[in-house]
Design a protein around this motif. Structure first.
Motif, PDB file in Angstrom:
ATOM      1  N   THR A 359      -6.314  -7.448  -5.271  1.00 30.36           N
ATOM      2  CA  THR A 359      -5.265  -6.519  -4.845  1.00 30.36           C
ATOM      3  C   THR A 359      -4.108  -6.528  -5.839  1.00 30.36           C
ATOM      4  O   THR A 359      -3.538  -5.484  -6.170  1.00 30.36           O
ATOM      5  CB  THR A 359      -4.774  -6.861  -3.425  1.00 30.36           C
ATOM      6  OG1 THR A 359      -5.920  -6.945  -2.576  1.00 30.36           O
ATOM      7  CG2 THR A 359      -3.824  -5.813  -2.891  1.00 30.36           C
ATOM      8  N   SER A 546     -22.305  -3.897   0.638  1.00 24.93           N
ATOM      9  CA  SER A 546     -20.953  -4.460   0.610  1.00 24.93           C
ATOM     10  C   SER A 546     -20.851  -5.858   1.206  1.00 24.93           C
ATOM     11  O   SER A 546     -19.891  -6.570   0.927  1.00 24.93           O
ATOM     12  CB  SER A 546     -20.018  -3.539   1.398  1.00 24.93           C
ATOM     13  OG  SER A 546     -20.400  -3.563   2.768  1.00 24.93           O
ATOM     14  N   ASN A 569     -13.091 -14.607   5.907  1.00 20.52           N
ATOM     15  CA  ASN A 569     -11.868 -13.998   5.452  1.00 20.52           C
ATOM     16  C   ASN A 569     -10.695 -14.688   6.121  1.00 20.52           C
ATOM     17  O   ASN A 569     -10.389 -14.418   7.268  1.00 20.52           O
ATOM     18  CB  ASN A 569     -11.906 -12.540   5.922  1.00 20.52           C
ATOM     19  CG  ASN A 569     -11.648 -11.624   4.801  1.00 20.52           C
ATOM     20  OD1 ASN A 569     -10.688 -11.820   4.060  1.00 20.52           O
ATOM     21  ND2 ASN A 569     -12.494 -10.624   4.668  1.00 20.52           N
TER      22      ASN A 569
HETATM   23  O1  PRX Z   1     -14.667  -7.994   4.554  1.00 21.87           O
HETATM   24  C1  PRX Z   1     -13.966  -7.036   3.802  1.00 21.87           C
HETATM   25  C2  PRX Z   1     -12.503  -7.427   3.771  1.00 21.87           C
HETATM   26  O2  PRX Z   1     -12.319  -8.150   2.570  1.00 21.87           O
HETATM   27  C3  PRX Z   1     -13.545  -8.253   1.866  1.00 21.87           C
HETATM   28  C4  PRX Z   1     -13.301  -8.204   0.393  1.00 21.87           C
HETATM   29  O3  PRX Z   1     -12.562  -9.315   0.013  1.00 21.87           O
HETATM   30  P1  PRX Z   1     -11.967  -9.414  -1.445  1.00 21.87           P
HETATM   31  O4  PRX Z   1     -13.035  -9.131  -2.410  1.00 21.87           O
HETATM   32  O5  PRX Z   1     -11.284 -10.726  -1.540  1.00 21.87           O
HETATM   33  O6  PRX Z   1     -10.941  -8.256  -1.535  1.00 21.87           O
HETATM   34  C5  PRX Z   1      -9.857  -8.230  -0.642  1.00 21.87           C
HETATM   35  C6  PRX Z   1      -8.935  -7.111  -1.041  1.00 21.87           C
HETATM   36  C7  PRX Z   1      -9.584  -5.838  -1.326  1.00 21.87           C
HETATM   37  C8  PRX Z   1     -14.362  -7.089   2.357  1.00 21.87           C
HETATM   38  O7  PRX Z   1     -15.735  -7.292   2.143  1.00 21.87           O
HETATM   39  N1  PRX Z   1     -11.601  -6.269   3.776  1.00 21.87           N
HETATM   40  C9  PRX Z   1     -10.831  -5.844   2.760  1.00 21.87           C
HETATM   41  N2  PRX Z   1     -10.068  -4.809   3.158  1.00 21.87           N
HETATM   42  C10 PRX Z   1     -10.376  -4.553   4.441  1.00 21.87           C
HETATM   43  C11 PRX Z   1     -11.358  -5.478   4.834  1.00 21.87           C
HETATM   44  N3  PRX Z   1     -11.901  -5.456   6.071  1.00 21.87           N
HETATM   45  C12 PRX Z   1     -11.457  -4.522   6.914  1.00 21.87           C
HETATM   46  N4  PRX Z   1     -10.507  -3.613   6.623  1.00 21.87           N
HETATM   47  C13 PRX Z   1      -9.934  -3.597   5.405  1.00 21.87           C
HETATM   48  N5  PRX Z   1      -8.975  -2.717   5.144  1.00 21.87           N
END
Ligand code: PRX
Length: 695
Positions: A359, A546, A569
């Motif tokens: 992010t 995904s 998460n």
């Molecule tokens: O499970 C989803 C969750 O975060 C994961 C990705 O993690 P990362 O690669 O660390 O990136 C986080 C920032 C983009 C995804 O597979 N996730 C991310 N955004 C959301 C989400 N789950 C639900 N709603 C979202 N807006």
């Protein structure tokens, strides 16, 4: 080429949502907020005022753009890409739309042959457009009265000085540089300096332990490590240099030694005299960087040359080096930023993410700066000096777009409305959420209390791998539903498949996949293209998988339901259960460990570890603490288990596979939902585990 008809029909039907159709056609006359959500379909509409000024002001406008992006991706993205600076035009906008691993290797390319530079596009191009004196970065230190800022021109000067130094120490195009810095302006400066000379940065979140840092150093063999001596987070001082020193010693033992450790003296946290130093290897940033010229020739690179590596967790213990390239990532992050936040040049933008995560890469550094935005960078903690700090910052800088994670929303919500309402927040226009599903009650608090029922929330679903937003509201275009990420971004064809990989239409639940290639997609896992294909393209041939579950409601809105693999998460941080397990079993008294995610009020998911001790070792509070320390030491404090559950044995099938389904139920105390335990090698372990639940 692709059979997109079904999907487009589907999207068209969304535009005339059956239950909300009347309301959508009156998008500009129905304002939810005072009397917001209509109970029958829970829709929250953007205000008339907001929509009328939005970049995408109606579902129809979205549909028109979306249709083109799917039917003619090459044309759609080429038009956008043309607004950037390219030294040479690309040969073809997109190559290899093949996402079917059974038909050949996955080789995604966008704008191949196009020669550009993302740093040039973020800085020089904006300066040439007359924005040199516009503030690029506002930096807010840990202490409320410590701040600084850099205009676009000043930022370019600093980037060039560092870029010249890196060249001087022989960092060349394609070489890796590890950046282990907290949220100082030097962090985006370092990223941009690498990009300027074609070096590949790998930012490691400065909350990772020495062992994790060393693992990454050994994997990508950087020419240099860039860090600072210490950081203050709230009342605590963290000695980062000590962590880097330990990591470098460890890396050398594993055959990778780094010649240069460029160290920024973060004076408010620690003076240089107190910093341990290795002559010959360590260099003070302040002593050397300002001596370099403030101009630096750009290294022009191919659109498909690597830009950065970012390690992320997967379902095995070894982190994956997600590799992003230059051109597609540039076009995609800039475009998603612009539309999902309805960006206007007058905006002041604050994303609370750290640049150590994706992010921060896409939506602190690249996306906003490519748009010429003014970006806030915050070194401190959101509850220091008190829980109103975020809103103090919003008022201080007149923040218009505020992008954060649900875990922060929930923790501030718990601290009470007074911290929010004591500040004006009237500058806010758009809110954003990322990292995990945002539960409707947190959504409503964010919307009603923080945003005064005035600001749409862009709940952006995406991943380290996707580079940028994939499913997200476009504020102004769609009515929102609290907790839903709504609809796909331009050029993205999400599908929901069942276990067999068959697409499911209409209202449904299943596995979230993507059916086409988009410019921001990662191109490989560093040094392991096979793992890339196996993890993401083999589970459902023909699609990018995904790892998330998703349902689609009758109106076509997407609702993310969380990971379906062994990734959890925690506070928006992605952690592999296998990584935590391997840290636990590294303790000599731990025989076996199984980690599952469990619902957590603030963090979204907490880490719940079942631990079997070596024969004859008794449980003790001391040992529990030692195990937690082992995880903090191997991964970092953010991965420390919330609960250690002593386990005389783990529920396994006869073939020795741990039945995590049962462990998840025990962890979440859903004991009446344990299901069939008769296939276990020893069903009695379940009773033992239940007995030990509260120990
Ligand atoms: O499970 C989803 C969750 O975060 C994961 C990705 O993690 P990362 O690669 O660390 O990136 C986080 C920032 C983009 C995804 O597979 N996730 C991310 N955004 C959301 C989400 N789950 C639900 N709603 C979202 N807006």
């Amino acid at each position: 080429k692709m059979n997109t008809c079904n999907h487009l029909r589907h999207v068209e039907s969304m535009a005339t949502l059956p239950s909300g159709a009347g309301k959508i056609s009156h998008l500009n006359s129905v304002i939810l907020g005072e009397d917001l959500a209509s109970e029958e379909n829970d829709l929250v509409f953007p205000s008339n005022h907001f929509s009328s000024q939005a970049l995408v002001s109606s579902p129809e406008k979205y549909l028109e753009m979306y249709k083109r992006s799917i039917e003619d991706p090459a044309g759609f993205w080429s038009d956008i890409a043309s607004t950037f600076y390219w030294k040479h035009q690309w040969n073809q906008p997109v190559f290899s739309e093949n996402l079917d691993v059974t038909k050949g290797t996955i080789n995604i390319e966008w704008f191949k042959g196009g020669i550009t530079n993302i740093c040039y596009n973020a800085l020089d191009r904006n300066i040439d457009a007359g924005n040199g004196s516009k503030i690029a970065l506002y930096w807010e230190g840990n202490e409320p009265d410590v701040d600084a800022s850099l205009s676009y021109s000043q930022l370019l000067d600093k980037v060039c000085q560092l870029a010249n130094y890196l060249k001087d120490i022989d960092v060349k195009k394609g070489d890796a540089v590890i950046i282990y810095l907290p949220m100082l302006m030097e962090l985006p400066i370092a990223m941009l300096a690498c990009a300027r000379i074609g070096a590949v940065h790998s930012v490691v979140f400065a909350g990772f332990s020495a062992e994790s840092l060393s693992q990454r150093i050994v994997d990508c063999k950087p020419k240099a490590v860039i860090t600072c001596n210490a950081v203050r987070r709230g009342p605590k001082v963290i000695n980062l240099k000590e962590i880097v020193d330990a990591a470098l010693v460890e890396s050398t033992k594993n055959g990778v030694s780094v010649d240069v450790c460029l160290t920024y003296e973060n004076q408010s946290a620690m003076k240089r005299e107190a910093t341990k130093w290795q002559e010959g290897r360590d260099v003070w940033w302040q002593d050397i960087i300002p001596t370099y010229p403030t101009t630096c020739e750009v290294e022009w690179v191919d659109a498909e040359d690597p830009l950065f590596l970012l390690y992320t967790s997967g379902s095995t213990g070894k982190p994956k080096g997600v590799l992003h390239t230059t051109g597609g990532y540039m076009v995609y992050t800039a475009t998603t930023f612009k539309y999902a936040f309805d960006y206007k040049p007058s905006d002041i933008y604050w994303c609370t993410a750290d640049c150590g995560w994706i992010t921060g890469h896409s939506y602190v550094t690249y996306g906003p700066l490519l748009n010429g935005a003014s970006v806030i960078i915050f070194e401190g903690a959101p509850n220091y000096p008190d829980s109103g700090r975020c809103w103090d910052i919003v008022d201080k800088y007149k923040v218009t777009i505020f992008y954060t994670a649900p875990t922060l929303v929930r923790s501030l919500m718990r601290d009470g409305d007074e911290y929010v309402t004591r500040c004006s927040r009237k500058s806010l226009r758009v809110l954003g959420s990322v990292g995990e599903p945002i539960n409707p009650s947190a959504w409503r608090w964010f919307f009603n209390v923080v945003g005064d029922s005035r600001c749409p929330i862009s709940d952006t679903w995406w991943q380290t791998e996707t580079g940028g937003f994939m499913i997200t509201p476009l504020p102004g275009a769609w009515p929102q539903k609290p907790g839903s990420a709504t609809f796909p971004f331009f050029g993205v064809l999400p599908v929901i498949v069942d276990e067999k990989g068959t697409e499911i239409e209409g209202e449904c639940s299943g596995y979230l996949c993507v059916k086409n290639s988009w410019p921001g997609a990662f191109r490989t896992l560093y040094g392991d293209h096979e793992r890339y294909e196996t993890t993401y393209f083999k589970p459902f041939p023909g699609y990018y998988f995904s790892g998330d579950g998703c349902s689609r409601d009758k109106d076509g809105y997407h609702w993310l339901t969380g990971r379906v693999d062994d990734v959890i998460n925690v506070s928006g941080h992605r952690i592999g259960t296998a990584e935590v397990e391997s840290a636990l079993v590294s303790h000599p008294k731990c025989a076996e460990a199984a980690v599952v995610g469990v619902e957590h009020e603030v963090k979204g998911q907490g880490i719940y570890a079942f631990v079997t001790l070596v024969e004859g070792v008794p449980y003790s509070e001391e040992l529990r603490k030692e195990l937690i320390v082992a995880v903090r030491k191997q991964i970092g404090a953010f991965a420390a288990p919330d609960k250690i559950h002593w386990a005389p044995g783990l529920p396994k099938t006869r073939s020795g596979k741990i039945m995590r389904r049962i462990l998840r139920k025990i962890a979440s105390k859903q004991l009446d939902e344990l299901g069939d335990t008769s296939t276990l090698a020893d069903p009695s372990v379940v009773d033992q585990l239940i007995e030990l639940s509260d120990c």
